[in-house]
Scaffold this motif. Structure first.
Motif, mmCIF file in Angstrom:
data_model
loop_
_atom_site.group_PDB
_atom_site.id
_atom_site.type_symbol
_atom_site.label_atom_id
_atom_site.label_comp_id
_atom_site.label_asym_id
_atom_site.label_seq_id
_atom_site.Cartn_x
_atom_site.Cartn_y
_atom_site.Cartn_z
ATOM 1 N N SER A 28 0.851 -1.192 0.000
ATOM 2 C CA SER A 28 0.000 0.000 0.000
ATOM 3 C C SER A 28 0.888 1.243 0.000
ATOM 4 C CB SER A 28 -0.876 -0.008 1.242
ATOM 5 O OG SER A 28 -0.064 0.180 2.377
ATOM 6 N N GLY A 82 1.253 3.642 2.124
ATOM 7 C CA GLY A 82 1.950 3.868 3.385
ATOM 8 C C GLY A 82 3.139 2.923 3.542
ATOM 9 N N MET A 83 2.915 1.669 3.141
ATOM 10 C CA MET A 83 3.987 0.664 3.249
ATOM 11 C C MET A 83 5.122 0.975 2.278
ATOM 12 S SD MET A 83 3.622 -1.448 5.633
ATOM 13 C CE MET A 83 2.362 -1.332 6.868
ATOM 14 N N ASP A 117 -2.929 9.465 3.382
ATOM 15 C CA ASP A 117 -4.038 9.892 4.233
ATOM 16 C C ASP A 117 -3.538 10.348 5.591
ATOM 17 O OD1 ASP A 117 -6.367 9.562 2.720
ATOM 18 O OD2 ASP A 117 -6.110 7.412 2.815
ATOM 19 N N VAL A 118 -4.349 11.172 6.269
ATOM 20 C CA VAL A 118 -3.878 11.713 7.543
ATOM 21 C C VAL A 118 -3.520 10.674 8.582
ATOM 22 C CG1 VAL A 118 -4.686 14.093 7.650
ATOM 23 C CG2 VAL A 118 -6.268 12.253 8.180
ATOM 24 N N THR A 119 -4.280 9.591 8.646
ATOM 25 C CA THR A 119 -3.969 8.619 9.693
ATOM 26 C C THR A 119 -2.653 7.899 9.375
ATOM 27 O OG1 THR A 119 -5.354 6.952 8.616
ATOM 28 C CG2 THR A 119 -6.369 8.229 10.345
ATOM 29 N N VAL A 120 -2.404 7.675 8.075
ATOM 30 C CA VAL A 120 -1.148 7.037 7.668
ATOM 31 C C VAL A 120 -0.001 8.046 7.788
ATOM 32 C CG1 VAL A 120 0.031 5.835 5.802
ATOM 33 C CG2 VAL A 120 -2.412 5.505 6.126
ATOM 34 N N GLN A 121 -0.291 9.302 7.443
ATOM 35 C CA GLN A 121 0.694 10.363 7.589
ATOM 36 C C GLN A 121 1.202 10.432 9.033
ATOM 37 O OE1 GLN A 121 0.273 14.454 5.910
ATOM 38 N NE2 GLN A 121 -0.425 14.935 7.938
ATOM 39 N N ALA A 122 0.270 10.321 9.980
ATOM 40 C CA ALA A 122 0.653 10.378 11.392
ATOM 41 C C ALA A 122 1.613 9.238 11.721
ATOM 42 C CB ALA A 122 -0.590 10.315 12.279
ATOM 43 N N GLN A 123 1.343 8.049 11.149
ATOM 44 C CA GLN A 123 2.234 6.905 11.408
ATOM 45 C C GLN A 123 3.633 7.171 10.857
ATOM 46 O OE1 GLN A 123 0.292 3.737 9.300
ATOM 47 N NE2 GLN A 123 -1.400 3.561 10.738
ATOM 48 N N ASP A 149 5.610 9.776 12.679
ATOM 49 C CA ASP A 149 6.015 9.182 13.940
ATOM 50 C C ASP A 149 7.275 8.329 13.771
ATOM 51 O OD1 ASP A 149 4.956 9.260 16.537
ATOM 52 O OD2 ASP A 149 4.577 7.095 16.424
ATOM 53 N N ASP A 167 3.175 22.053 4.695
ATOM 54 C CA ASP A 167 2.233 21.915 5.796
ATOM 55 C C ASP A 167 2.860 22.389 7.111
ATOM 56 O OD1 ASP A 167 0.514 21.072 7.787
ATOM 57 O OD2 ASP A 167 -0.078 19.272 6.712
ATOM 58 N N LEU A 209 2.453 20.074 10.157
ATOM 59 C CA LEU A 209 3.401 18.963 10.252
ATOM 60 C C LEU A 209 4.741 19.431 10.805
ATOM 61 C CD1 LEU A 209 3.131 16.736 7.084
ATOM 62 C CD2 LEU A 209 2.808 16.085 9.462
ATOM 63 N N GLU A 235 -11.078 9.348 4.282
ATOM 64 C CA GLU A 235 -9.776 9.134 3.677
ATOM 65 C C GLU A 235 -9.977 8.573 2.278
ATOM 66 O OE1 GLU A 235 -6.606 7.941 6.714
ATOM 67 O OE2 GLU A 235 -8.386 6.871 7.340
ATOM 68 N N SER A 236 -8.882 8.448 1.530
ATOM 69 C CA SER A 236 -9.040 7.906 0.186
ATOM 70 C C SER A 236 -9.549 6.481 0.282
ATOM 71 C CB SER A 236 -7.717 7.959 -0.576
ATOM 72 O OG SER A 236 -6.657 7.576 0.243
ATOM 73 N N LEU A 245 -9.039 10.537 13.590
ATOM 74 C CA LEU A 245 -8.819 11.505 12.510
ATOM 75 C C LEU A 245 -8.427 12.857 13.081
ATOM 76 C CD1 LEU A 245 -11.627 11.338 9.802
ATOM 77 C CD2 LEU A 245 -9.213 10.897 9.516
ATOM 78 N N ALA A 251 -4.979 12.818 14.385
ATOM 79 C CA ALA A 251 -3.914 12.732 13.385
ATOM 80 C C ALA A 251 -3.705 14.060 12.661
ATOM 81 C CB ALA A 251 -4.250 11.645 12.363
ATOM 82 N N PRO A 308 -2.464 17.367 11.761
ATOM 83 C CA PRO A 308 -1.361 18.164 12.304
ATOM 84 C C PRO A 308 -1.779 19.621 12.479
ATOM 85 C CG PRO A 308 -0.913 17.465 10.031
ATOM 86 C CD PRO A 308 -2.313 17.091 10.335
ATOM 87 N N ARG A 310 -1.681 12.072 21.297
ATOM 88 C CA ARG A 310 -2.088 11.660 19.967
ATOM 89 C C ARG A 310 -2.440 10.188 19.941
ATOM 90 N NH1 ARG A 310 1.786 13.126 15.516
ATOM 91 N NH2 ARG A 310 -0.108 13.163 14.291
ATOM 92 N N ILE A 321 -2.462 7.246 17.458
ATOM 93 C CA ILE A 321 -2.015 6.872 16.124
ATOM 94 C C ILE A 321 -2.601 5.522 15.784
ATOM 95 C CG2 ILE A 321 -0.003 6.325 14.698
ATOM 96 C CD1 ILE A 321 1.438 8.573 15.978
ATOM 97 N N LEU A 322 -3.440 5.510 14.747
ATOM 98 C CA LEU A 322 -4.090 4.275 14.346
ATOM 99 C C LEU A 322 -3.060 3.297 13.832
ATOM 100 C CD1 LEU A 322 -7.221 5.325 12.307
ATOM 101 C CD2 LEU A 322 -7.118 4.420 14.609
ATOM 102 N N GLU A 335 -3.866 0.120 8.057
ATOM 103 C CA GLU A 335 -4.421 1.006 7.048
ATOM 104 C C GLU A 335 -5.825 0.567 6.709
ATOM 105 O OE1 GLU A 335 -1.554 1.208 3.829
ATOM 106 O OE2 GLU A 335 0.018 1.288 5.333
ATOM 107 N N ARG A 369 -8.960 -1.581 13.315
ATOM 108 C CA ARG A 369 -7.993 -0.537 13.671
ATOM 109 C C ARG A 369 -8.380 0.170 14.952
ATOM 110 N NH1 ARG A 369 -7.526 3.266 8.632
ATOM 111 N NH2 ARG A 369 -5.506 3.814 9.472
#
Lengths: 338, 337
Positions: free
Chosen positions: A161, A163-164, A191-197, A200, A219, A222, B46-47, B251, B254, B256, B268, B270-271, B274, B290
Motif C-alpha cells: 500500500s 503507506g507501506m 491519508d492523515v492517519t497514515v501520515q501520522a504513522q 512518527d 504543511d 506537520l 480518507e481515500s 482523525l 492525526a 497536524p 495523539r 495513532i491508528l 491502514e 484498527r
C-alpha cells in the motif's frame, strides 16, 4: 542556541540555482543560506514554486548538470559538495545524505523486490556479504514498522500500500545510517492517519540514530509537530529562519505571518480567512527589493531596496527591514500570543 | 429541522461496482442523510472511503444500486430524460483538479459559457453576457475571457470552474476536494469566495474533503465516512469537540495542527494499520480492525446508526461511553476562546 557552539553538520551558504532556458538562464533560488546541527530537525516550508524542492535536490547533488548550475557553498562537515567531483559525490549519496520523495511508487523500481533494493543500497556503499545485506535489510524493514519483514523482503512495490511503500523508501534511505535525511513532502500523498504513522516513524528513527532531517513541506502543522527549527522560503529566497515555536506565535516576516493566518483552523468557524492578496511573482519579473513587497500590507518605500537576510533578536534571521517594528500575528491573535 | 424540506437527501443509498462475477465493491453502502437548504454539509473521509462516489451519486453522475437519492423529496430518476437534463442544472459539481476540468483548447469565456450553450435556453449574446458576469463575480477581470487555461494559475483556474457552475444558477454545488490542490494562501481566497457566493445566491454546499481544517471552517454539519459507510454525523462543533466514534477521534488526533509545542495538550492517537480492502470489509463494525476499543461484540454485530445526542448520530456500539481523549480542538479552544 546549542547549534551555534557545535560544528554544524550542514552549512548552506548563499546557494543559488540556475536552470538553462532557451539561450539564457533563469535563476530559481537566490542566496539560500541556513545551517543544521547534527541530529537537528529543520522544516523547510513554502508554497509551490518557492524553490524548496530545488534546494533539496541541490543538497543531494541531483540537479542535472547539463541544464542547471549552482553557485554558493554546500558544506557537509566542512566539505564542499558543489566543488566535489561526481564520483566522490556518488559515494556520499545514500551513505551520508539520503533523500525520500513524495511519491514512493515512482521512486521505487517496480521490477525489483523491496528487499533487493535495500540490499543493493547497502552493498553499493559497504563491503558486506549478500547474506549479511539481507539480514540488515530485514532489520531495516522491521525498524520502519513493516509487519512480517522477512516475508516483505520478497514483495514487489506494487504489492504494498502507499503507506507501506513510503516505509520501504525510508528503509532504503536509512539503511546506511546517513547523517542527514532530506524528506521532500514524504507524506503529502498519504491519508492523515497514515501520515501520522509515517511522521512518527521518521521522528523516532531520527532521534534513535542521531540523524538530522530536513523536512520539506508546505504543511506548517506537520512542521510544528516534527521540527524544532523552521526555514521559510518565498519566491526562491529564504525569508525567515528561527525556532518553530517562536515563529508560530511571533512570525517576524509578513509572509510567514500570512501563511500561518491563512490556515483554516478547526475552531474559527466561518470567519473570513485572511488570505494573502495577489500572487507569487514570476521568474524573470521579480519586483525590486523585497520580493514579497507588492503583496505585503506593511510595505513602505524602503522595502524596494535590496533586503539582506539578517539576524534578529533574540534569535533567528529575517529578510525584512521592518522586522523590529512590526508585531505580526501568527497562529493566535497578537494579544493572545503575548 | 422538521419544517424544512431537505434539498438533497439519501435513503439507504448504495452505489456498488461489480469487479468480477463474484466480487462487488460497495463504494457507498446504506448511507442516509438530509441536506437542508442554505447549509454547508461537509463529508470527511480518507481515500477509498467512498466520499467521491457519494458526491457523484448526489448529483446524478452515478446511479444508485440500492436506496435512493432525493432532490427536494423527488426521485430524479423518476423524471423523463428531458426533465432530468433540465433538473440536473440545479445540481452542480466542482472537482479537485481544475486542469483536468478545463479543455485546454477552449478560451476561458467559452469554458465558462459552455453549460449555457448546452442548456441552450438563451441567445448567444445573452449567454456571453451571463458568462462575463459570472467571471466578474468570481474575481476574474474581463481580459481573462480570451485567454487559455495554461495562462492561468491554479487558483485562477479554480475560479473559472466556479464561475462556470454559477452560470446555471444552481441551488446545490458539490465541491469535491475543490481546494485540495491549492496552496494555503490561495485556498483561503477560494474558501472566502465560496462563503461570499453562498450568502449572495443562497447556495447549498456539499463539501467533500479529507482536510479537517477546511471542513471545520466551512461546514455547518459534517458526516464522517469510513469504508463506504457513515460512522458519525452532527453539528460541526459537536463532532469536532466531542466525537462519538473512535474513528473520528483518531482523525482529529492525526490532524497536524500548527501550534507551538507547549500549547499542544492532547495525546495523539495513532491508528495502527491502514484502510482494509473495501471489497471485503471486516465483519460487524468495519472500523474494528484498527480500533483500540474493539471487543468481541464489534466483530459479531454491526453497530446501528443511531442518534446518540440530539442531531448527533454515530454507528458505534459504545458511542458516548468511550473516553475521547485526543481532539486537538480542546487544547486550541482553550487558548483561542
Amino acid at each position: 542556541m546549542d547549534h551555534a557552539v557545535k560544528q554544524p553538520l550542514l552549512e548552506v551558504n548563499k546557494l543559488s540555482a540556475f536552470f538553462r532556458a532557451g539561450r539564457g538562464e533563469v535563476q530559481v533560488t537566490r542566496d539560500v543560506s541556513f545551517t543544521m546541527a547534527p541530529g537537528e530537525m529543520v522544516g523547510l516550508v513554502g508554497e509551490s514554486g518557492c524553490g524548496k524542492t530545488v534546494t533539496g535536490l541541490a543538497l543531494m547533488g541531483l540537479l542535472p548538470p547539463a541544464s542547471s548550475r549552482l553557485e554558493g557553498k554546500i558544506l557537509l562537515q566542512g566539505q564542499d559538495l558543489i566543488a566535489m567531483p561526481p564520483s566522490a559525490k556518488r559515494r556520499l549519496r545514500g551513505r551520508r545524505i539520503s533523500m525520500i520523495f513524495q511519491e514512493p511508487m515512482s521512486a521505487l523500481d517496480p521490477v525489483f523486490t523491496i528487499g533487493h533494493q535495500i540490499s543493493e543500497t547497502l552493498r553499493a556503499h559497504q563491503d558486506v556479504s549478500r547474506a549479511e545485506a539481507r539480514n540488515r535489510a530485514i532489520e531495516a524493514l522491521a525498524r520502519v514498522g513493516i509487519p512480517e519483514p522477512t516475508l516483505r523482503y520478497d514483495a514487489y512495490p506494487h504489492q504494498l500500500s502507499g503507506g507501506m511503500r513510503q516505509r520501504a523508501m525510508i528503509a532504503i534511505a536509512l539503511v546506511c545510517e546517513p547523517q542527514l535525511l532530506i524528506a521532500d513532502e514524504p507524506t503529502t500523498a498519504l491519508d492523515v492517519t497514515v501520515q501520522a504513522q509515517i511522521v512518527d516513524v521518521l521522528g523516532e528513527l531520527c532521534t534513535r540514530m542521531g540523524m538530522a532531517m530536513l523536512f520539506i513541506t508546505h504543511d506548517l502543522g506537520l512542521v510544528s509537530q516534527t521540527c524544532s527549527r523552521l526555514v521559510t522560503m518565498y519566491a526562491g529566497e529564504v525569508v525567515e529562519e528561527g525556532r518553530v515555536d517562536d515563529i508560530l506565535l511571533r512570525p517576524r516576516h509578513p509572509y510567514s505571518s500570512g501563511l500561518l493566518r491563512s490556515l483554516p483552523a478547526l475552531t474559527q468557524r466561518k470567519a473570513r480567512l485572511p488570505a494573502i492578496p495577489g500572487r507569487v511573482p514570476v521568474r524573470g519579473d521579480m519586483p525590486p527589493g523585497c520580493r514579497f513587497q507588492p503583496r505585503c500590507a506593511h510595505a513602505q518605500p524602503p522595502c524596494t531596496a535590496p533586503q539582506p537576510l539578517r539576524a534578529v533578536q533574540p534569535q533567528g534571521e529575517v529578510r525584512c527591514c521592518r522586522a523590529e517594528e512590526l508585531i505580526l500575528p501568527g497562529v493566535l491573535p497578537v494579544e493572545r500570543a503575548a | 429541522m422538521t419544517a424544512q424540506q431537505p434539498l438533497v437527501a439519501t435513503r439507504d443509498l448504495g452505489v456498488h461496482f461489480r469487479l468480477s462475477r463474484n466480487t462487488v465493491l460497495k463504494a457507498v453502502d446504506r448511507v442516509s442523510f438530509d441536506v437542508l437548504p442554505g447549509e454547508t454539509f461537509g463529508i470527511i473521509g480518507e481515500s477509498g472511503s467512498g466520499k467521491t462516489t457519494l458526491g457523484r451519486a448526489l448529483v446524478c453522475l452515478e446511479a444508485p444500486s440500492a436506496g435512493q437519492v432525493l432532490h427536494q423529496g423527488r426521485d430524479p430518476y423518476a423524471l423523463s430524460r428531458r426533465q432530468l437534463r433540465q433538473h440536473r442544472r440545479n445540481y452542480q459539481v466542482v472537482f479537485q483538479d481544475p486542469n483536468a476540468a478545463l479543455d485546454p483548447r477552449m478560451t476561458i469565456l467559452r469554458s465558462v459559457r459552455e453549460p449555457l450553450d448546452v442548456a441552450a435556453t438563451m441567445p448567444r449574446a445573452q449567454r456571453d453576457e451571463v458568462a462575463m458576469q459570472a467571471m466578474e463575480r468570481v474575481g476574474l477581470s474581463p481580459d481573462f475571457a480570451a485567454r487559455y487555461p495554461h495562462e492561468l494559475s491554479g487558483g485562477q483556474k479554480q475560479r473559472v470552474c466556479i464561475a462556470r457552475v454559477l452560470t446555471l444558477r444552481p441551488s446545490v454545488i458539490v465541491c469535491d476536494e475543490a481546494v485540495a490542490a491549492l496552496d494555503v494562501s490561495i485556498q483561503a481566497d477560494i474558501l472566502n469566495l465560496l462563503a461570499d457566493l453562498q450568502r449572495e445566491f443562497g447556495l447549498t454546499y456539499i463539501f467533500i474533503t479529507h482536510n479537517l481544517g477546511v471542513v471545520g471552517h466551512i461546514s455547518d454539519r459534517v458526516a464522517v465516512m469510513y469504508l463506504g459507510r457513515l460512522v458519525e454525523m452532527g453539528e460541526t462543533e459537536a463532532v469536532l469537540a466531542r466525537p462519538l466514534h473512535p474513528y473520528t477521534d483518531a482523525l482529529l488526533s492525526a490532524e497536524p495542527v500548527a501550534l507551538p509545542s507547549h500549547m499542544r495538550t492532547s495525546q495523539r492517537v495513532i491508528l495502527s494499520g491502514e484502510l482494509p480492502s473495501p471489497v471485503s470489509p471486516p465483519s460487524g463494525c468495519r472500523f474494528r480492525t484498527r480500533c483500540r476499543f474493539a471487543q468481541d461484540l464489534c466483530a459479531a454485530k454491526e453497530p446501528e446508526w443511531s442518534e446518540v445526542e440530539p442531531g448527533h448520530w454515530a454507528a458505534c456500539h459504545f458511542a458516548g461511553t468511550l473516553p475521547v481523549t485526543s481532539s486537538p480542538v480542546h487544547g486550541v479552544a482553550e487558548v483561542v476562546a
